[in-house]
Design a protein around this motif. Structure first.
Motif, PDB file in Angstrom:
ATOM      1  N   ARG A 102      14.184   3.086  30.609  1.00  0.00           N
ATOM      2  CA  ARG A 102      15.565   3.461  30.294  1.00  0.00           C
ATOM      3  C   ARG A 102      16.475   3.193  31.492  1.00  0.00           C
ATOM      4  O   ARG A 102      17.617   2.715  31.340  1.00  0.00           O
ATOM      5  CB  ARG A 102      15.632   4.952  29.926  1.00  0.00           C
TER       6      ARG A 102
ATOM      7  N   ASN B  13      17.671   0.625  25.890  1.00  0.00           N
ATOM      8  CA  ASN B  13      18.408   1.709  25.242  1.00  0.00           C
ATOM      9  C   ASN B  13      17.484   2.574  24.384  1.00  0.00           C
ATOM     10  O   ASN B  13      16.283   2.313  24.268  1.00  0.00           O
ATOM     11  CB  ASN B  13      19.569   1.152  24.407  1.00  0.00           C
ATOM     12  N   ARG B  14      18.073   3.611  23.755  1.00  0.00           N
ATOM     13  CA  ARG B  14      17.286   4.538  22.932  1.00  0.00           C
ATOM     14  C   ARG B  14      16.619   3.807  21.764  1.00  0.00           C
ATOM     15  O   ARG B  14      15.455   4.066  21.429  1.00  0.00           O
ATOM     16  CB  ARG B  14      18.180   5.661  22.394  1.00  0.00           C
TER      17      ARG B  14
ATOM     18  N   THR C  85      13.420   2.060  22.824  1.00  0.00           N
ATOM     19  CA  THR C  85      12.238   2.920  22.969  1.00  0.00           C
ATOM     20  C   THR C  85      11.697   3.311  21.597  1.00  0.00           C
ATOM     21  O   THR C  85      10.472   3.386  21.406  1.00  0.00           O
ATOM     22  CB  THR C  85      12.586   4.181  23.769  1.00  0.00           C
TER      23      THR C  85
END
Length: 707
Positions: A618, A623-624, A627
């Protein structure tokens, strides 16, 4: 006591980890408890169904096989004159062709005195007990046939009127009760099976009257019938035990992997215990006691769930009239399920406990926190897999060889072969994951999430293999069932096509003048009838609907002439196959449920173990969503490998089972198998939703700072 207290504190200090370990045990224990209770209560119902001797019968005469009906009737009449005899009833039993509503089906008819202690007629929902010339049918039989009180139909050429509808043991069959006089009138289709006697008869005197026939006491006869039913159910209960064992085995694989991951994360804690004086044996015992505690708690929760499910299902069966006895909770059996859960948890924790006890303190304090950092022993795993595969092939060949003389043994050997193949996959699983990751690596060159997935699969292949193994088992069983059902259905359709070249047939040996019957049918423009060998063949005229054909045939034929419809036979076969398919799917579904639990638990632990790694990614710009995609890709990779192997192996064993049973099988249902694979992959990704959410919420600063 110190070890027990330390283990208890460890569980209480980390309740979340205990839940992750125990959830698979809960599912397996629930399945085991529910299966046990349903089997025990079903046995009680089946014993009651299989026991034809009334509770009031004090003596039973079993007619000699060569005795004619008239001779049996004479024995019954002479028995009525003996001192101490109150009532005598002859039980006739037969599968009789019944004509009702334009179709001919086979019903199981049993004679009944109608009233008195020897009558087996239960509570009637409509009508009254039968008189001579009347019949009582079961509620389900009435629903299937559309019959109601007052309807007249023909059974074996003998007209009978429906007198009542009520409680009759059916279990999916069309069943009815008739009077003794009607059973005699039907003729050879009804066979005298037993003579029931009430009172205080002298068995020796009755034996003299019965001649070559056997005379036994009522209690002895009922016990013999109960043993016969129980022996018949051995195979069914054996198959149920296999499915329970598979669910427990899946749970053991998941729990073992979970323990390995969690203990690797606690390596420093265990090393400190060694540094302050704990011996290797104490560390091992601490881990095993912790596993036993989690197994007991998880087992208790699972047993409670299984008890509730079984109670609901038995109540539903009682409402449908299948079960009349009270619910049997079987406390001893539930305790056994609880012990099984604890023992399974201990067995699953053994490898991790041994590894924890063998690791020196200094090494443990300094080793990596990854649960799969140590190298694989590829040679040992490969040798184990090759050996298991060789024995599996031998068992499969032996199953095919013995199938012509003993189908049950052939199926058992085929099942043993499949079990050995699964053992081979367990042994070679981590290697398969590494090879698959290397093979698929070129496809991941343009995706960060896929590159991370392939890297994790190579580095932590044991973890991914644990998910793949249980998925392979569930998919393999489902694929075998799918192929088996498709093959059985195709075989049934081929059999119906061979025996029913037309829409309906009338056997020529069951009518007096076949030519006259053909002429009467052909006189109707909606019917095409011709005389074949050995049947009268009936087809609808062009443009005539099946319902119109039935009506026309019924109008043209005299009462008592049997007509067999291909559609009815096919529907009956398909219903039987569907019941078996639903039962098998329910059993296999538990294994798939445990597999999905394993996917979710393993990925959740993977995210927790890789918290620093995710935080670093991260911080480097992932980015989210990236993941989340990484975790989803890991689930999809495990599911894809498991689905591919499971479909291939399961489909092969489905064909093997069909071959053992003497069925051609035909072309496997590739579309259904492809749908199965896609569905498992989608379900695995859905099972990864919670771990995906956890991974996306890792903050770069917090994760990098975490130890």
């Amino acid at each position: 006591m110190i070890v027990i207290r330390a283990a208890a504190r460890s569980v209480l200090r980390r309740p979340g980890q205990a839940v992750l370990i125990g959830i698979a045990i809960v599912a397996a224990a629930a399945f085991a408890a529910a299966s046990l209770l349903i089997a025990l209560n079903a046995r009680t119902a089946l014993v009651a169904f299989g026991m034809s001797t009334p509770a009031a019968a004090d003596a039973v005469v079993l007619p000699h096989a060569e005795l004619a009906t008239e001779a049996v009737t004479e024995i019954a009449e002479r028995a009525r004159t003996l001192p101490g005899v109150d009532e005598v009833a002859v039980e006739y039993l037969g599968d009789v062709e019944v004509q009702l509503g334009g179709s001919t089906t086979v019903w199981k008819l049993t004679s009944d005195p109608g009233t008195g202690p020897l009558s087996g007629i239960g509570a009637l929902t409509a009508g009254a007990p039968p008189e001579v010339g009347e019949i009582v049918i079961g509620a389900s039989t009435a629903e299937r046939s559309g019959a109601s009180v007052g309807d007249v139909f023909v059974a074996g050429g003998h007209e009978l009127t429906v007198a009542g509808i009520g409680q009759v043991h059916e279990f999916g069959q069309d069943v009815a009760l008739i009077r003794e006089q009607d059973a005699v009138a039907i003729g050879d289709a009804m066979t005298p099976m037993q003579i029931f006697v009430t009172g205080e008869p002298d068995l020796d005197v009755m034996g003299a009257v019965a001649g070559q026939s056997t005379v036994v006491g009522g209690e002895e006869r009922r016990a013999e019938e109960a043993r016969s039913v129980t022996d018949t159910l051995v195979g069914v209960f054996g198959a149920l035990t296999v499915f329970v064992g598979l669910a427990v085995l899946s749970a053991v694989v998941i729990v073992s992997s979970t323990f390995r991951i969690l203990l690797a994360r606690r390596a420093a804690e265990l090393a400190l215990l060694r540094c302050v004086g704990a011996s290797r044996a104490q560390v091992r015992r601490s881990v095993l006691v912790e596993a036993a505690f989690i197994g007991l708690v998880g087992g208790a929760a699972g047993v409670a769930v299984g008890l509730a499910v079984a109670a609901v299902l038995v109540a539903a069966a009682r409402g449908a009239g299948l079960i009349t006895a009270p619910f049997d909770a079987a406390p001893a059996g539930l305790i056994a399920c609880l012990v099984l859960a604890a023992a399974s948890s201990i067995v699953a924790a053994l490898p991790a406990a041994r590894a924890a006890g063998r690791t020196p303190p200094v090494t443990a304090l300094g080793e990596a926190r990854s649960s799969d950092a140590r190298p694989l022993r590829g040679g040992t795993r490969g040798l184990t897999a090759v050996t298991a595969t060789a024995f599996a092939a031998a068992a499969a060949v032996a199953g095919v060889a013995v199938a012509p003389t003993d189908e049950f043994l052939g199926l058992a050997l085929a099942a043993l072969s499949g079990t050995l193949v699964f053992a081979a996959l367990v042994a070679v699983g981590p290697l398969l994951i590494r090879w698959s990751a290397l093979l698929l690596r070129p496809l991941a060159s343009r995706s960060v999430a896929l590159r991370l997935t392939m890297s994790n699969a190579r580095r932590a292949s044991r973890r991914t293999a644990a998910m793949t193994t249980v998925l392979t088992l569930g998919v393999g069983l489902t694929a075998a069932l799918t192929v088996g059902v498709a093959g059985a259905t195709a075989d049934a359709e081929a059999s119906v096509a061979r025996n029913f070249p037309t829409a309906a047939i009338i056997p020529v040996d069951l009518v007096d003048d076949p030519g006259a019957v053909v002429d009467r049918l052909s006189a109707d423009p909606s019917v095409e009838a011709r005389l074949g060998d050995p049947d009268i063949l009936i087809d609808p005229a062009p443009g005539v609907a099946p319902e119109a054909l039935r009506s026309a045939v019924l109008d043209r034929l005299d009462a008592g002439i049997p007509v067999y419809w291909a559609a009815d036979v096919q529907a009956g076969i398909e219903q039987t196959i569907l019941i078996g398919q639903l039962i098998g799917a329910a059993m296999i579904g538990v294994t798939l449920l445990v597999a999905m639990i394993g996917v979710s638990v393993t990925l959740a632990l993977s995210v927790a173990e890789r918290r620093q790694e995710i935080a670093l990614l991260r911080a480097l710009g992932v980015n989210r969503a990236g993941t989340r995609r990484s975790v989803a890709a890991e689930a999809a990779l495990a599911a894809t490998i498991g689905a591919a192997i499971g479909v291939a192996v399961g489909g092969g064993y489905g064909l093997l089972a069909l071959h053992v049973l003497g069925m051609a099988g035909g072309v496997p249902p590739f579309g259904a198998l492809a749908g199965l694979g896609a569905g498992v992959i989608a379900a695995s990704v859905l099972a990864a939703l919670a771990p995906m959410r956890i991974a996306s919420r890792v903050q770069p600063a917090i994760g990098v700072a975490a130890r």
